[in-house]
Write an enzyme that holds these catalytic residues in place. Structure first.
Site, short mmCIF file in Angstrom:
data_model
loop_
_atom_site.label_atom_id
_atom_site.label_comp_id
_atom_site.label_asym_id
_atom_site.label_seq_id
_atom_site.Cartn_x
_atom_site.Cartn_y
_atom_site.Cartn_z
N ASP A 1 40.85 48.93 57.41
CA ASP A 1 40.51 47.95 58.43
C ASP A 1 40.39 48.67 59.79
OD1 ASP A 1 40.53 44.71 58.69
OD2 ASP A 1 41.53 45.58 60.45
N ASP B 1 37.26 42.35 48.14
CA ASP B 1 37.35 42.15 49.58
C ASP B 1 35.98 41.70 50.10
OD1 ASP B 1 37.86 42.11 52.25
OD2 ASP B 1 37.91 44.28 52.50
N HIS C 1 41.56 42.37 50.49
CA HIS C 1 41.38 43.15 51.71
C HIS C 1 42.57 44.07 51.95
CE1 HIS C 1 39.79 44.24 55.60
NE2 HIS C 1 40.87 43.79 56.21
#
Length: 294
Positions: free
Chosen positions: A116, A243, A273
């Site tokens: 991320d 994800d 995710h």
């Protein structure tokens, strides 16, 4: 500028993440981190939105058998100091904090684990400091250059963040995880933020993603992407299969990093995710094997 000093906060201990908390100044704020194991191999684990270093707790035991594991909390997250004014957060602020962190700790021979926002910042950091990095392991992330349109799932997430006064971080994390998380785990993700204003960092990050007609830091990520297109050290792109936000980034990132195709073409099955929650032990095994073969 309102800065919450987190050094006196009574946060933890947490099950499976009961490690001593260390702190280092990265300018006005201090960054908290844990440092486990020893050896020449250094695993630097960078989290993203809206988690903190606790996300890597399932990986630490396996990784620390192979080397030293360093897990910082980004400024505004976890046990690091937090600005309560959203406007204090910027790409440059986060980047400078992490660059000072690796410099002050003199981290060398780094295998970067990043997911991320940890990837957006971490890959930029590696591109600009290649002498400190030995390997890259990007997971459910990317190196956006400010030209892409974001998927609908991301737009919905950003809109929710913008219109919600007190972000339910536990709900956001559970919704992006395949595994049913325990009450204790969800409470740990919320623990560093006893008041809504301490979530200003989590509120700021979504809209900061460099993208078409928005975001922050595109000039830096664009330059980093160019450098990463000539990356010669090992890279292992390790995404999960479930994800909706980053799934489509995977193949293009694997193609962009010249050495990534030298590594196995692996998807983490049954991972959302936050794949560290869904398959942390498996991911640690994959990364140790990557280090061993390179």
């Amino acid at each position: 500028m309102a800065l919450h000093d987190a050094s006196g906060d009574d946060i933890g201990p947490f099950e499976e993440y009961d490690y001593p908390v260390e702190r280092v100044s990265v300018g006005d704020p201090e960054m908290a981190y844990v440092d486990v194991g020893e050896g020449e191999e250094i695993f630097l684990c960078l989290h993203g939105e809206p988690t903190w270093g606790y996300l890597y707790r399932k990986l630490i035991p396996g990784l620390s058998e192979r080397g030293r594991v360093v897990v910082p909390d980004a400024i505004g997250f976890g046990r690091s100091d937090k600005y309560t004014d959203r406007e204090e957060y910027s790409f440059r602020m986060h980047y400078d904090a992490f660059e000072r962190f690796i410099t002050d700790l003199d981290l060398q021979n780094i295998t970067l684990l990043c997911q991320d926002w940890g990837g957006i910042l971490g890959l930029t950091l590696a591109a600009n400091n290649p002498e400190r990095f030995a390997r890259l392991v990007p997971m459910n992330t990317g190196i956006p250059t400010g030209t892409q349109e974001m998927p609908d799932a991301w737009e919905e997430f950003r809109d929710f963040v913008e219109r919600t006064d007190d972000l339910p971080l536990d709900m956001l994390i559970q919704n992006a995880t395949v595994t049913e998380l325990s009450d204790e785990t969800l409470a740990a993700y919320e623990a560093p933020y006893p008041t809504p204003e301490l979530k200003a960092g989590a509120r700021a990050w979504p809209d900061m993603v460099p993208r078409k007609n928005g975001g922050d830091g595109a000039e830096m990520t664009r330059a980093a992407a160019e450098r990463l297109g000539e990356w010669e050290k090992p890279a292992f792109v390790l995404f999960s299969d479930s994800d909706p936000i980053t799934h489509d980034n995977r193949d293009s990132l694997r193609e962009h990093l010249p050495t990534a195709s030298d590594q196995p073409d692996v998807w983490i099955e049954g991972g959302g995710h936050f794949l560290q929650e869904d398959a942390g032990e498996e991911i640690a095994e994959q990364i140790v094997a990557f280090v061993d073969r390179t």
